[in-house]
Design a protein around this motif. Structure first.
Motif, PDB file in Angstrom:
ATOM      1  N   ALA A  44      30.827  21.140  19.071  1.00  0.00           N
ATOM      2  CA  ALA A  44      30.900  21.346  17.626  1.00  0.00           C
ATOM      3  C   ALA A  44      31.700  22.581  17.235  1.00  0.00           C
ATOM      4  N   SER A  45      31.668  23.634  18.042  1.00  0.00           N
ATOM      5  CA  SER A  45      32.402  24.873  17.763  1.00  0.00           C
ATOM      6  C   SER A  45      33.066  25.354  19.051  1.00  0.00           C
ATOM      7  N   ALA A  46      34.123  26.120  18.892  1.00  0.00           N
ATOM      8  CA  ALA A  46      34.864  26.582  20.067  1.00  0.00           C
ATOM      9  C   ALA A  46      34.165  27.759  20.731  1.00  0.00           C
ATOM     10  N   PRO A  47      33.900  27.676  22.028  1.00  0.00           N
ATOM     11  CA  PRO A  47      33.308  28.821  22.736  1.00  0.00           C
ATOM     12  C   PRO A  47      34.317  29.961  22.864  1.00  0.00           C
ATOM     13  N   PHE A  48      33.801  31.162  23.023  1.00  0.00           N
ATOM     14  CA  PHE A  48      34.674  32.343  23.120  1.00  0.00           C
ATOM     15  C   PHE A  48      35.532  32.282  24.373  1.00  0.00           C
ATOM     16  N   ASP A  49      34.919  31.875  25.480  1.00  0.00           N
ATOM     17  CA  ASP A  49      35.631  31.797  26.764  1.00  0.00           C
ATOM     18  C   ASP A  49      35.551  30.351  27.248  1.00  0.00           C
ATOM     19  N   LEU A  50      36.629  29.596  27.032  1.00  0.00           N
ATOM     20  CA  LEU A  50      36.613  28.161  27.310  1.00  0.00           C
ATOM     21  C   LEU A  50      36.416  27.870  28.793  1.00  0.00           C
ATOM     22  N   ASP A  51      37.140  28.562  29.659  1.00  0.00           N
ATOM     23  CA  ASP A  51      37.014  28.301  31.096  1.00  0.00           C
ATOM     24  C   ASP A  51      35.602  28.591  31.594  1.00  0.00           C
ATOM     25  N   ARG A  52      35.026  29.671  31.112  1.00  0.00           N
ATOM     26  CA  ARG A  52      33.668  30.020  31.536  1.00  0.00           C
ATOM     27  C   ARG A  52      32.663  28.981  31.032  1.00  0.00           C
ATOM     28  N   ALA A  53      32.862  28.506  29.805  1.00  0.00           N
ATOM     29  CA  ALA A  53      31.967  27.483  29.257  1.00  0.00           C
ATOM     30  C   ALA A  53      32.069  26.191  30.068  1.00  0.00           C
ATOM     31  N   LEU A  54      33.282  25.797  30.427  1.00  0.00           N
ATOM     32  CA  LEU A  54      33.466  24.583  31.217  1.00  0.00           C
ATOM     33  C   LEU A  54      32.826  24.721  32.598  1.00  0.00           C
ATOM     34  N   VAL A  72      34.394  13.429  22.577  1.00  0.00           N
ATOM     35  CA  VAL A  72      35.554  14.050  21.930  1.00  0.00           C
ATOM     36  C   VAL A  72      35.989  13.229  20.721  1.00  0.00           C
ATOM     37  N   GLY A  73      35.839  13.820  19.538  1.00  0.00           N
ATOM     38  CA  GLY A  73      36.280  13.193  18.302  1.00  0.00           C
ATOM     39  C   GLY A  73      37.123  14.160  17.494  1.00  0.00           C
ATOM     40  N   PRO A  74      37.431  13.810  16.244  1.00  0.00           N
ATOM     41  CA  PRO A  74      38.289  14.664  15.416  1.00  0.00           C
ATOM     42  C   PRO A  74      37.731  16.059  15.178  1.00  0.00           C
ATOM     43  N   ALA A  75      36.408  16.223  15.207  1.00  0.00           N
ATOM     44  CA  ALA A  75      35.805  17.521  14.933  1.00  0.00           C
ATOM     45  C   ALA A  75      35.584  18.349  16.197  1.00  0.00           C
ATOM     46  N   ALA A  76      35.968  17.842  17.363  1.00  0.00           N
ATOM     47  CA  ALA A  76      35.734  18.558  18.624  1.00  0.00           C
ATOM     48  C   ALA A  76      36.466  19.891  18.622  1.00  0.00           C
ATOM     49  N   GLN A  77      35.804  20.911  19.150  1.00  0.00           N
ATOM     50  CA  GLN A  77      36.371  22.256  19.210  1.00  0.00           C
ATOM     51  C   GLN A  77      36.338  22.798  20.626  1.00  0.00           C
ATOM     52  N   PRO A  78      37.394  23.510  21.034  1.00  0.00           N
ATOM     53  CA  PRO A  78      38.609  23.809  20.272  1.00  0.00           C
ATOM     54  C   PRO A  78      39.456  22.561  20.019  1.00  0.00           C
ATOM     55  N   GLY A  79      40.426  22.678  19.108  1.00  0.00           N
ATOM     56  CA  GLY A  79      41.199  21.520  18.696  1.00  0.00           C
ATOM     57  C   GLY A  79      41.990  20.867  19.806  1.00  0.00           C
ATOM     58  N   ASP A  80      42.332  21.615  20.851  1.00  0.00           N
ATOM     59  CA  ASP A  80      43.085  21.049  21.966  1.00  0.00           C
ATOM     60  C   ASP A  80      42.189  20.733  23.170  1.00  0.00           C
ATOM     61  N   LEU A  81      40.878  20.565  22.910  1.00  0.00           N
ATOM     62  CA  LEU A  81      39.942  20.323  24.006  1.00  0.00           C
ATOM     63  C   LEU A  81      40.307  19.076  24.801  1.00  0.00           C
TER      64      LEU A  81
END
Length: 249
Positions: A44-54, A72-81
């Protein structure tokens, strides 16, 4: 009618997982591996550290023997997820449309059922047996986890039966003044007799007595017959999603 993030929240409440972990804007859902939605991340929202979250998601799912998955839909965050997951080896699964309508409009287009539709607040054994045969995900050992999903949220259950054998079933999740159609299943021996329409009519007619005005459903994009039915009833596509799943070795 509703923002895509709002419909994501409705779908999450309509099919609630046993456990979920908040991770810096992501909801990491787990339900013993039973059903994709209840065992995937709602970003729903973009995590601060994407790699760490993954890394956290993949380690958590591995600990529970669940394939790491994202809805993954239109509202998925970050936008390039979606692109990020693809580069990480995640594969696309089950492209799905989300359709919505006004309950009154759908009822106006549906014929009055010519067979009795039994409505209950819980799924009976006959209901569960037919749904699992037609649309179950996993063996008999997965049924308890699936039944727990059904019972975890407020819902209505429709059954059309002959004697003690169910011919058609459906579930209507109730979330505020919205309802979601789930688990619509017809015994192959009784298809093309209008039982799916009768099931939907019975559920929505009952829903009008508990303050429901809007209805949503999810339909696999490749399911042309189901899409044709929903189009004829006035449902309109308001969103879409697919899953990104990391294959397990």
């Amino acid at each position: 009618m509703i923002a895509t993030a709002g419909i994501d929240a409705l779908m999450n409440k309509g099919w609630p997982a046993a456990d979920s972990t908040e991770l810096d804007g992501w909801l990491v859902r787990r339900n013993a591996g039973v059903t994709m939605r209840a065992n995937s991340v709602l970003p729903a929202s973009a995590p601060f550290d994407l790699d760490r979250a993954l890394d956290y998601v993949e380690n958590l799912y591995a600990a529970h023997q669940i394939a790491p998955s994202f809805q993954v839909g239109p509202a998925a965050q970050p936008g390039d997820l979606d692109e990020y997951l693809a580069a990480r080896g995640y594969e696309v699964r089950t492209p799905t449309l989300v359709m919505c309508a006004e309950v009154a409009d759908v009822l106006a287009k549906l014929p009055e059922p010519t067979t009795a539709v039994n409505i209950s607040s819980t799924p009976g054994d006959d209901w569960m047996a037919l749904w699992w045969v037609v649309d179950g995900h996993g063996g008999s050992d997965a049924q308890p986890a699936a039944r727990q999903i059904l019972n975890r949220g407020r819902a209505l259950y429709a059954t059309i039966s002959s004697g003690r054998q169910a011919q058609a079933v459906g579930r209507l999740a109730l979330v505020d003044d919205w309802a979601g159609i789930y688990c619509l299943a017809v015994d192959p021996a009784y298809r093309r007799q209008g039982l799916a329409q009768a099931t939907i009519h019975g559920l929505l007619q009952k829903a009008t007595t508990v303050g429901v005005n809007h209805v949503w459903l999810q339909v696999v994009e490749a399911n042309a017959p189901a899409r044709a039915l929903y189009d004829s009833l006035g449902f309109q596509t308001v969103s879409r999603y697919h899953y990104r799943v990391r294959p397990q070795p």
